[in-house]
Write a protein that holds these residues in place. Structure first.
Motif, mmCIF file in Angstrom:
data_model
loop_
_atom_site.group_PDB
_atom_site.id
_atom_site.type_symbol
_atom_site.label_atom_id
_atom_site.label_comp_id
_atom_site.label_asym_id
_atom_site.label_seq_id
_atom_site.Cartn_x
_atom_site.Cartn_y
_atom_site.Cartn_z
ATOM 1 N N ARG A 53 21.316 10.768 93.794
ATOM 2 C CA ARG A 53 22.219 11.647 93.065
ATOM 3 C C ARG A 53 21.472 12.839 92.474
ATOM 4 N NH1 ARG A 53 26.267 7.526 89.730
ATOM 5 N NH2 ARG A 53 27.322 6.667 91.581
ATOM 6 N N TYR A 54 22.248 13.832 92.102
ATOM 7 C CA TYR A 54 21.671 15.057 91.548
ATOM 8 C C TYR A 54 21.103 14.777 90.152
ATOM 9 C CZ TYR A 54 21.178 20.092 90.900
ATOM 10 O OH TYR A 54 20.671 21.355 90.715
ATOM 11 N N PRO A 55 19.858 15.180 89.884
ATOM 12 C CA PRO A 55 19.230 14.871 88.589
ATOM 13 C C PRO A 55 19.935 15.552 87.408
ATOM 14 C CG PRO A 55 17.588 15.516 90.226
ATOM 15 C CD PRO A 55 18.925 15.838 90.807
ATOM 16 N N LYS A 103 11.924 13.032 83.660
ATOM 17 C CA LYS A 103 11.061 12.349 82.710
ATOM 18 C C LYS A 103 9.839 13.206 82.375
ATOM 19 C CE LYS A 103 12.326 7.783 84.497
ATOM 20 N NZ LYS A 103 11.832 6.558 85.162
ATOM 21 N N LYS A 104 9.471 13.202 81.114
ATOM 22 C CA LYS A 104 8.229 13.838 80.673
ATOM 23 C C LYS A 104 7.318 12.750 80.121
ATOM 24 C CE LYS A 104 10.146 18.397 79.646
ATOM 25 N NZ LYS A 104 10.297 19.470 78.629
ATOM 26 N N GLY A 124 15.177 11.010 85.578
ATOM 27 C CA GLY A 124 15.633 10.117 84.520
ATOM 28 C C GLY A 124 17.097 9.775 84.742
ATOM 29 N N GLU A 125 17.990 10.522 84.113
ATOM 30 C CA GLU A 125 19.416 10.320 84.315
ATOM 31 C C GLU A 125 19.914 11.198 85.465
ATOM 32 O OE1 GLU A 125 20.794 11.442 80.410
ATOM 33 O OE2 GLU A 125 20.985 9.336 79.834
#
Length: 646
Positions: free
Chosen positions: A219-221, A225-226, A237-238
């Motif tokens: 899916r499209y980000p 994450k850092k 991340g999400e």
């Protein structure tokens, strides 16, 4: 409201179409009905696969059923000459095409080659589209098997070992990145992959039960994450609930279903390249394939010199001198030449302008390794600095994603590097999808278990070497890093990260240089190692990285491979076996009539226990003569064949 672009017909009766390959051996039956579009591909009387639920779910809301407006047929038979001769000087591009256009504004185009089927969507909407998912079910016969790499998530370095299972035994929780290879009970092969991937996420597959697999995409980000680890920063991340945001008028990636009766058909297939977009570069004269020496492990394994080896100016000049002496094109600074988060400055002790100026006097080009996220953060400044330094190529690493954002970043890097006249090597990368045709400066990429893994696992072994030509190499060039002089057999192979050894004999390791395609071939050892083994190194310097012709002379997936490549009038043959001892009688009837000089490196008499043992011999042969290839367990054989009068 979601609209499923599954190409329903408004009429109650199904509409049916037949498409034949140019040689009429493959046939495709396409049926469009209220249940959607279904496809069956046959080879003569043998049903190879069935496709169903072909569609794209978007946010467009027309409220109308989709009816076929027109069906157009065409045929192409042409010769395509690649800019970079990875396999051959020319490819035949021959197919029959059927384009089905629907009243709702989308087209489904099928191309049937002698070597397999491809299809793609095109849309012609005024406004942009949000694509929630692309649908496709692929049905095989019960008892068919699959070779694949799997992951638990879409975060992947694409470096998992190949698994082999019955399709019915495939874990539905596993995600399989492409390419995947289906082995039919009849012995035929079906390769599934994609081409012309732009502004869209990569295609994956997973089990949907029985002998069926289904399409899925990352899916499209929404967030990245850092972390304090520069290697993992920038992973997803999400995510949003859609896979892509695209222009309403565009074409989508080709879905490829290639067919081969035997292993030879997997080697000779060029569908990924032929279905890719042609190059957009007007000037390609500056793009130069070649051999690369790099300092990743090698800087720690230099001996017989009067300077302290490491990431410094003296060591770089030592590598450059070696490259110049052996005729190798590139020297690459791998990880460590700069701070991880700063590509604008070098570490203490390294004077980059001095190094590149020295390299220029020697006819050697310098490349730099970069972490993708740092390059993204310092985009213009980094490329401008590289240009000022005189850098001629980059190796970008640790992307580990193929969502739409990352796919777009690959193309941006290829384009920016081309603008600066730099070549590119992608590591931590997804499989090739034809980017190297559109941007020929993209010379190679990873997406495989390569020699680097020898330092930490047993996965880079002779069986794996006999899978790569038939699976990963189908999609394009691969940066395996062959020809180590540190060789071991199954019984004494050990993991040593800073000074890795290769599982397989000396002849096996060197034969991989010929077998595994890469117009940019990296060598793993230090100049000190190669100078110590000058006889073998001298043989390697004569092997090209571009080819006019490629032939599989003998091969069985996972067991053995004998591959011949021609450059001009000179043939090079590489042969490897798995951990079984093997003797192959090889006809040279692929040679034009006449007499030839042959130079051979083969397993020595003690290679089964001392993997570094090899034998070099030279003699004359006649075309058609039978050669006996005797290989130790994990062994190999390679030869250079030149016409007698050359």
């Amino acid at each position: 409201m979601l609209l499923l672009l599954s190409l329903f017909c408004i009429a109650g009766n199904a509409q049916q179409y037949m498409l034949l390959s140019p040689d009429k051996k493959l046939s495709v039956e396409i049926e469009s009905s209220r249940q959607g579009v279904t496809v069956k591909m046959m080879k003569e009387a043998d049903l190879l696969l069935s496709l169903s639920d072909i569609g794209i779910v978007t946010d467009q809301t027309t409220g109308a059923l989709l009816q076929i407006k027109k069906a157009e047929r065409s045929a192409v038979n042409e010769i395509v000459k690649p800019v970079i001769r990875e396999k051959s000087e020319a490819y035949r591009n021959e197919y029959n095409e059927l384009a089905l256009t629907f009243r709702s504004g989308q087209t489904l185009t099928f191309r049937l080659f002698n070597e397999g089927l491809a299809y793609r969507f095109s849309t012609a909407f005024k406004d942009s589209l949000t694509i929630f998912r692309e649908t496709l079910d692929i049905q095989f016969r019960e008892g068919d098997s699959i070779r694949f790499q799997s992951e638990k998530s879409f975060n992947s370095a694409y470096e998992q070992p190949y698994e082999f299972k019955k399709l019915s035994e495939l874990d539905p929780d596993k995600l399989c990145n492409l390419p995947v290879l289906i082995e039919k009970q009849s012995g035929k092969f079906l390769m599934i992959t994609e081409a012309d991937l732009y502004h869209y996420p990569g295609l994956w597959v997973k089990s949907s039960g029985g002998s069926q697999i289904t399409a899925t995409h990352p899916r499209y980000p929404k967030t990245l994450k850092k972390t304090n680890n520069p290697y993992s920063t920038g992973q997803v991340g999400e995510t949003h609930d859609y896979i892509a945001r695209v222009a309403g008028k565009r074409s989508y990636p080709w879905r490829i279903f290639a067919v081969a009766d035997r292993e030879e058909g997997l080697i000779s297939n060029n569908m990924v390249y032929l279905l890719a977009s042609p190059t957009e570069l007007k000037d390609v004269s500056w793009i130069r394939p070649g051999v690369v020496m790099f300092d990743w492990w090698a800087k720690n394994n230099i001996f017989g010199v009067d300077f302290k080896a490491g990431v410094n100016t003296e060591t770089a000049k030592y590598f450059i001198d070696f490259c110049a002496e052996k005729g190798f094109r590139y020297f690459l600074f791998d990880d460590g030449w700069s701070p991880k988060s700063d590509l604008l400055h070098t570490v203490p002790g390294l004077n980059m302008p001095e190094v590149t100026a020295y390299a220029k006097t020697k006819g050697v080009d310098v490349m730099l390794w970069v972490i993708w996220n740092t390059l993204k953060e310092q985009w213009d400044e980094a490329f401008d600095q590289f240009e000022r330094w005189g850098i001629k190529g980059i190796k970008m690493d640790f992307m580990n994603r193929d969502d739409q954002q990352m796919v777009e970043f690959y193309e941006a890097v290829a384009g920016k590097a081309a603008e600066k006249k730099m070549v590119v090597d992608f590591h931590g990368a997804y499989k090739p999808c034809g980017l190297s045709r559109k941007y020929p400066n993209v010379l190679t990429r990873e997406a495989l278990i390569e020699f680097e893994q020898s330092g930490v696992s047993d996965n880079d072994n002779p069986r794996h070497h006999n899978l790569l030509p038939y699976i990963r190499m189908f999609t394009g060039a691969m940066d395996y890093i062959p020809a180590t002089m540190r060789n071991a057999n199954k019984n004494n192979f050990r993991h040593c990260w800073d000074y890795p050894m290769g599982w397989g004999t000396r002849a096996h390791s060197m034969a991989l240089f010929i077998i595994l395609s890469s117009p940019m071939t990296m060598l793993p050892d230090s100049p000190s190692d190669y100078n110590r083994e000058n006889e073998c190194t001298g043989f390697l310097t004569k092997i090209p990285v571009e080819w006019d012709e490629t032939k599989l002379l003998a091969g069985k997936i996972g067991q053995y491979t004998v591959l011949a490549r021609r450059s001009g009038t000179v043939w090079h043959i590489g042969a490897i076996t798995n951990d079984d001892q093997r003797t192959i009688e090889l006809s040279t009837d692929f040679l034009k009539p006449g007499r030839y000089n042959i130079e051979i490196i083969e397993d020595g008499i003690n290679a089964a226990t001392a993997a570094t043992d090899y034998k070099l011999s030279r003699r004359q042969i006649s075309a058609g003569e039978i050669l006996k290839l005797a290989m130790a367990p994990g062994g190999g054989w390679l030869a250079r064949i030149t016409p007698e009068n050359k």
